[in-house]
Design a protein around this motif. Structure first.
Motif, PDB file in Angstrom:
ATOM      1  N   GLY A 221     -38.451  36.737 -39.468  1.00  0.00           N
ATOM      2  CA  GLY A 221     -39.020  37.781 -38.249  1.00  0.00           C
ATOM      3  C   GLY A 221     -38.328  38.110 -37.020  1.00  0.00           C
ATOM      4  O   GLY A 221     -37.779  38.897 -36.371  1.00  0.00           O
ATOM      5  N   ARG A 222     -38.220  36.614 -36.333  1.00  0.00           N
ATOM      6  CA  ARG A 222     -37.659  36.606 -35.056  1.00  0.00           C
ATOM      7  C   ARG A 222     -35.875  36.891 -35.089  1.00  0.00           C
ATOM      8  O   ARG A 222     -35.556  37.415 -34.168  1.00  0.00           O
ATOM      9  N   ALA A 223     -35.271  36.515 -36.308  1.00  0.00           N
ATOM     10  CA  ALA A 223     -34.127  36.741 -36.534  1.00  0.00           C
ATOM     11  C   ALA A 223     -33.619  38.120 -36.407  1.00  0.00           C
ATOM     12  O   ALA A 223     -32.716  38.850 -35.901  1.00  0.00           O
ATOM     13  N   ALA A 224     -34.730  38.923 -37.344  1.00  0.00           N
ATOM     14  CA  ALA A 224     -34.482  40.566 -37.415  1.00  0.00           C
ATOM     15  C   ALA A 224     -34.617  41.253 -36.025  1.00  0.00           C
ATOM     16  O   ALA A 224     -34.136  42.192 -35.641  1.00  0.00           O
ATOM     17  N   GLU A 225     -35.758  40.758 -35.273  1.00  0.00           N
ATOM     18  CA  GLU A 225     -35.961  41.478 -34.000  1.00  0.00           C
ATOM     19  C   GLU A 225     -34.770  40.946 -33.234  1.00  0.00           C
ATOM     20  O   GLU A 225     -34.335  41.875 -32.363  1.00  0.00           O
ATOM     21  N   ALA A 226     -34.077  39.729 -33.251  1.00  0.00           N
ATOM     22  CA  ALA A 226     -32.829  39.621 -32.399  1.00  0.00           C
ATOM     23  C   ALA A 226     -31.675  40.501 -32.664  1.00  0.00           C
ATOM     24  O   ALA A 226     -30.804  40.870 -31.981  1.00  0.00           O
ATOM     25  N   LEU A 227     -31.532  40.743 -34.038  1.00  0.00           N
ATOM     26  CA  LEU A 227     -30.381  41.753 -34.471  1.00  0.00           C
ATOM     27  C   LEU A 227     -30.947  43.164 -34.430  1.00  0.00           C
ATOM     28  O   LEU A 227     -29.905  43.947 -34.666  1.00  0.00           O
ATOM     29  N   HIS A 228     -31.951  43.463 -33.976  1.00  0.00           N
ATOM     30  CA  HIS A 228     -32.508  44.814 -34.087  1.00  0.00           C
ATOM     31  C   HIS A 228     -32.285  45.574 -35.202  1.00  0.00           C
ATOM     32  O   HIS A 228     -31.892  46.641 -35.340  1.00  0.00           O
ATOM     33  N   ILE A 229     -32.848  44.941 -36.348  1.00  0.00           N
ATOM     34  CA  ILE A 229     -32.959  45.641 -37.583  1.00  0.00           C
ATOM     35  C   ILE A 229     -34.248  45.316 -38.268  1.00  0.00           C
ATOM     36  O   ILE A 229     -35.047  44.272 -37.577  1.00  0.00           O
ATOM     37  N   ALA A 230     -34.597  45.921 -39.192  1.00  0.00           N
ATOM     38  CA  ALA A 230     -36.040  45.761 -39.894  1.00  0.00           C
ATOM     39  C   ALA A 230     -35.842  44.399 -40.788  1.00  0.00           C
ATOM     40  O   ALA A 230     -34.658  43.976 -41.415  1.00  0.00           O
ATOM     41  N   GLN A 231     -36.863  43.722 -40.848  1.00  0.00           N
ATOM     42  CA  GLN A 231     -36.954  42.340 -41.610  1.00  0.00           C
ATOM     43  C   GLN A 231     -36.754  42.531 -42.963  1.00  0.00           C
ATOM     44  O   GLN A 231     -35.880  41.759 -43.511  1.00  0.00           O
ATOM     45  N   PRO A 232     -37.158  43.521 -43.834  1.00  0.00           N
ATOM     46  CA  PRO A 232     -36.738  43.980 -45.325  1.00  0.00           C
ATOM     47  C   PRO A 232     -35.409  44.009 -45.372  1.00  0.00           C
ATOM     48  O   PRO A 232     -34.571  43.442 -46.271  1.00  0.00           O
ATOM     49  N   VAL A 233     -34.583  44.841 -44.386  1.00  0.00           N
ATOM     50  CA  VAL A 233     -33.120  44.885 -44.471  1.00  0.00           C
ATOM     51  C   VAL A 233     -32.426  43.422 -44.180  1.00  0.00           C
ATOM     52  O   VAL A 233     -31.410  43.241 -44.951  1.00  0.00           O
ATOM     53  N   LEU A 234     -32.832  42.621 -43.359  1.00  0.00           N
ATOM     54  CA  LEU A 234     -32.186  41.388 -43.328  1.00  0.00           C
ATOM     55  C   LEU A 234     -32.432  40.447 -44.519  1.00  0.00           C
ATOM     56  O   LEU A 234     -31.394  40.151 -45.021  1.00  0.00           O
ATOM     57  N   SER A 235     -33.622  40.432 -45.184  1.00  0.00           N
ATOM     58  CA  SER A 235     -33.979  39.579 -46.143  1.00  0.00           C
ATOM     59  C   SER A 235     -33.026  40.343 -47.504  1.00  0.00           C
ATOM     60  O   SER A 235     -32.503  39.608 -48.084  1.00  0.00           O
ATOM     61  N   ARG A 236     -32.666  41.375 -47.555  1.00  0.00           N
ATOM     62  CA  ARG A 236     -31.919  41.920 -48.669  1.00  0.00           C
ATOM     63  C   ARG A 236     -30.475  41.502 -48.425  1.00  0.00           C
ATOM     64  O   ARG A 236     -29.678  41.333 -49.331  1.00  0.00           O
ATOM     65  N   GLN A 237     -30.063  41.844 -47.100  1.00  0.00           N
ATOM     66  CA  GLN A 237     -28.743  41.288 -47.010  1.00  0.00           C
ATOM     67  C   GLN A 237     -28.421  39.532 -47.146  1.00  0.00           C
ATOM     68  O   GLN A 237     -27.400  39.344 -47.661  1.00  0.00           O
ATOM     69  N   ILE A 238     -29.428  38.825 -47.018  1.00  0.00           N
ATOM     70  CA  ILE A 238     -29.125  37.427 -47.047  1.00  0.00           C
ATOM     71  C   ILE A 238     -29.248  37.278 -48.770  1.00  0.00           C
ATOM     72  O   ILE A 238     -28.526  36.485 -49.206  1.00  0.00           O
ATOM     73  N   ARG A 239     -30.183  37.765 -49.357  1.00  0.00           N
ATOM     74  CA  ARG A 239     -30.009  37.880 -50.952  1.00  0.00           C
ATOM     75  C   ARG A 239     -28.787  38.048 -51.563  1.00  0.00           C
ATOM     76  O   ARG A 239     -28.506  37.545 -52.359  1.00  0.00           O
TER      77      ARG A 239
END
Length: 287
Positions: free
Chosen positions: A21-39
């Motif tokens: 959550g904090r990483a997504a906020e720092a990157l200015h993207i939605a958390q689901p998007v970040l999770s998909r990119q990491i997967r």
């Protein structure tokens, strides 16, 4: 397989925050998007990078390895982008980084006189970013103070100088001709202990780590009686001020000043500046 630099940036953000959550906020993207990119990155690398529970996010051994490799890779990519952008603007610029207390003017002027069409700029660095500026292209060469992480760098010694303890002016040790590092073992250190490993080895006081980036901040806190710092002599000479006394520390090695640059750079200008820097290096050895 080509690794997507964007995914690497996302990965580093999560690794540094250890919280999606904090990483997504720092990157200015939605958390689901970040999770998909990491997967997607884990699938590409065929390795699990994080262990996620309800309470914590932790790096796996594969994640630890990727973090160690990703940071310099991203810094190199940023350096490339900066150099290309600089060239596109027209006019060649050569940038020299320098740590507090170091006088680089003679070498910078001599180098500039050899290349009248070259703009030579200087950038003040700190303990925290003296090597990062080399990796990410903010500077072409840097006057650094050891110890540093030498990975990905070429380093040439220039000179060494004694180290002194900066103490509150009314401190019992402030009037001494010299002190040993053990005399400071019970003091509160107001700097990164990695900069003074000799103190860390003998310290009897374990306060929460305090880090002030600027020399001026450190000395202001010393003058206020909040602790001590150990500085190279040239810094003490440059920043002499009321409320602070300087005492030589005689039983620790001197501070080594070096010139460093990215090992991947093959610019003849860098080699030439290194030669000029060696020729014009002058150490401070007394107040």
């Amino acid at each position: 397989m080509d690794v997507d630099l964007r995914k690497l940036r996302y990965f580093v953000a999560v690794a540094e925050h250890l919280h999606f959550g904090r990483a997504a906020e720092a990157l200015h993207i939605a958390q689901p998007v970040l999770s998909r990119q990491i997967r997607a990155l884990e699938e590409e690398l065929r390795a699990q990078l994080f262990v996620r529970t309800k309470r914590a996010t932790e790096l796996t051994p594969a994640g630890e390895q990727l973090l160690a490799d990703a940071r310099p890779l991203l810094a190199s990519a940023e350096g490339l982008r900066r150099r290309v952008a600089r060239a596109a603007r027209g006019g060649e610029v050569f940038t020299v980084g320098f740590m507090p207390g170091l006088i680089v003017t003679p070498a910078v002027r001599a180098f500039g006189e050899r290349h009248p069409g070259l703009t030579v700029e200087v950038v003040r660095t700190t303990w925290d970013d003296q090597t990062a500026t080399l990796h990410d292209g903010r500077v072409d060469v840097g006057y650094v103070r050891l110890p540093i992480d030498r990975r990905g760098l070429r380093v040439t010694p220039l000179w060494s100088e004694p180290r002194v303890a900066a103490l509150p002016a009314d401190h019992p040790l402030a009037g001494k001709d010299a002190v040993g590092i053990a005399d400071l073992a019970h003091e509160r250190l107001l700097q990164n202990p990695d900069a003074v490993p000799e103190w860390r080895d003998v310290a009897t006081r374990r306060d929460p780590e305090v880090r002030f980036r600027a020399v001026e901040e450190k000395l202001e806190h010393v003058a206020g009686g909040h602790g001590v710092v150990v500085l190279p002599l040239s810094v003490a000479v440059f920043y002499t001020r009321p409320g602070v006394g300087y005492v030589p520390v005689t039983d620790i090695p001197p501070n080594q000043v070096c010139l460093a640059w990215s090992a991947g750079r093959r610019s003849p200008l860098i080699a030439e500046f290194a030669a000029v820097a060696r020729e014009m290096s002058v150490a401070v050895d007394s107040f």
